[in-house]
Design a protein around this motif. Structure first.
Motif, PDB file in Angstrom:
ATOM      1  N   HIS A   1      -0.056   9.188   0.314  1.00 36.83           N
ATOM      2  CA  HIS A   1      -0.533   7.845   0.652  1.00 36.83           C
ATOM      3  C   HIS A   1       0.120   7.282   1.918  1.00 36.83           C
TER       4      HIS A   1
ATOM      5  N   ARG B   1      -0.005   8.846   4.590  1.00 37.06           N
ATOM      6  CA  ARG B   1      -1.035   9.268   5.568  1.00 37.06           C
ATOM      7  C   ARG B   1      -0.452   9.398   6.993  1.00 37.06           C
TER       8      ARG B   1
ATOM      9  N   ASN C   1       0.781   2.095   5.967  1.00 41.03           N
ATOM     10  CA  ASN C   1      -0.274   2.770   5.201  1.00 41.03           C
ATOM     11  C   ASN C   1       0.061   2.802   3.712  1.00 41.03           C
TER      12      ASN C   1
ATOM     13  N   SER D   1      -1.812   0.897   0.640  1.00 36.08           N
ATOM     14  CA  SER D   1      -2.406   1.709  -0.427  1.00 36.08           C
ATOM     15  C   SER D   1      -1.920   1.269  -1.797  1.00 36.08           C
TER      16      SER D   1
ATOM     17  N   ASP E   1      -3.776  -1.981  -2.561  1.00 38.50           N
ATOM     18  CA  ASP E   1      -5.234  -1.831  -2.613  1.00 38.50           C
ATOM     19  C   ASP E   1      -5.675  -1.044  -3.837  1.00 38.50           C
ATOM     20  N   LYS E   2      -4.897   0.002  -4.176  1.00 38.32           N
ATOM     21  CA  LYS E   2      -5.209   0.862  -5.319  1.00 38.32           C
ATOM     22  C   LYS E   2      -6.639   1.392  -5.249  1.00 38.32           C
ATOM     23  N   ASP E   3      -7.013   1.883  -4.069  1.00 41.20           N
ATOM     24  CA  ASP E   3      -8.363   2.416  -3.867  1.00 41.20           C
ATOM     25  C   ASP E   3      -8.618   3.622  -4.764  1.00 41.20           C
TER      26      ASP E   3
ATOM     27  N   ILE F   1     -10.375   6.621   1.575  1.00 41.93           N
ATOM     28  CA  ILE F   1      -9.755   5.691   2.514  1.00 41.93           C
ATOM     29  C   ILE F   1      -9.427   6.462   3.779  1.00 41.93           C
TER      30      ILE F   1
ATOM     31  N   PRO G   1      -8.140   9.830  -2.642  1.00 38.86           N
ATOM     32  CA  PRO G   1      -6.779   9.320  -2.811  1.00 38.86           C
ATOM     33  C   PRO G   1      -6.294   9.432  -4.250  1.00 38.86           C
TER      34      PRO G   1
ATOM     35  N   VAL H   1      -1.990   5.572  -7.259  1.00 36.57           N
ATOM     36  CA  VAL H   1      -0.719   5.110  -6.692  1.00 36.57           C
ATOM     37  C   VAL H   1       0.302   4.896  -7.802  1.00 36.57           C
TER      38      VAL H   1
END
Length: 296
Positions: A9, A11, A53, A57, A60-62, A66, A72, A75
């Protein structure tokens, strides 16, 4: 101590897409020396940007793609602490190897990046405010930050037209680029209540807006090169961006026929082509305008 998902995460490779700001700042720097150049590059791209980043992340907890991660992982709390650790490392390295002023700029950038995603402020949920914040801080502010670090200058040396104007152009370029990084996240952003700038414009509206702004920004760069450089770099700049324009138009035509083509894969391709073309151009600008390649 830190899980593989936390490291993913961060990135770190995504920093490549923000390197044009560094290379543009380097190209106009009058006091280049190896150590501050390398340390500035490493502190910003290896620690500061990844810290931002990771922090984003975490909040956001996508669950869907992303920037820099197609799938992803979930997290964990470790990601939160790892992002803060990277922030601390960036600050310590800035103080030890560059200057207090540079460290302060690193700290401010970190604060703003946290305000962008932290639920207490979450600038991301404001379409205009979030868009402007990203453009100004990843553009002008980052440009000045790089300039101060590379040259080991006090801040006042960066507060002049010859630095602010290219910094503003960097912001303008990012204001055009950023909505494209949101165009495939409309569903995810809507679920979180984040009304991003791209979501406000819609898919086709995002393409039309970015295309129009891109044309204006290109004119701005041409005027800048003609005003501040002896050699005519405007033709080279337009030539360098030609692959970006071709891909953008090709992608837009596909999106008109099928909006599902406004996806993560095509967004990453646009980012990669744009960053590569700009990185190459600004390195060329550095070598040619300073005659550095005569040393090779």
């Amino acid at each position: 101590m830190f899980s593989r998902s936390a490291w993913l995460h961060l990135r770190i490779p995504f920093s490549y897409y923000l390197m044009p700001v560094f290379f543009f700042s380097l190209a106009i720097s009058p006091n280049i020396s190896v150590n501050p150049l390398i340390w500035t590059f490493l502190i910003i791209h290896l620690f500061l940007y990844p810290a931002s980043n990771g922090y984003n992340s975490y909040f956001d907890k996508d669950e869907k793609s992303i920037g820099g991660l197609k799938n992803p992982p979930k997290v964990t709390k470790g990601l939160y602490y790892l992002s803060l650790l990277f922030d601390v490392i960036a600050l310590v390295l800035a103080v030890v190897n560059i200057s207090i002023v540079f460290a302060v700029l690193i700290f401010v950038y970190g604060l703003i990046s946290k305000a962008y995603s932290h639920p207490a402020i979450r600038l991301k949920k404001y379409p205009i405010g979030g868009w402007l914040t990203v453009g100004l801080f990843q553009g002008l502010f980052a440009f000045v930050m790089c300039y101060v670090g590379i040259n080991r200058f006090p801040l006042e040396n960066a507060l002049r037209a010859s630095v602010i104007i290219p910094g503003l152009l960097s912001s303008a370029m990012l204001l055009g680029t950023y909505p494209m990084t949101q165009v495939y996240q409309h569903e995810e952003d809507s679920k979180r209540g984040d009304k991003t700038f791209s979501l406000m414009l819609g898919v086709r509206g995002t393409f039309l807006f970015v295309g129009a702004l891109f044309a204006v920004v290109t004119i701005g760069y041409i005027l800048y090169f003609n005003a501040f450089f002896v050699n005519d770099y405007s033709v080279s700049f337009v030539a360098a961006l030609f692959p970006v324009m071709i891909f953008f138009l090709y992608w837009f035509i596909r999106v008109i026929k099928d909006e599902t083509k406004a996806n993560h894969k095509n967004t990453m391709w646009l980012n990669f082509i744009s960053a590569t073309c700009l990185n190459i151009f600004f390195i060329y600008l550095l070598l040619d305008s300073t005659q550095l390649w005569q040393m090779f």
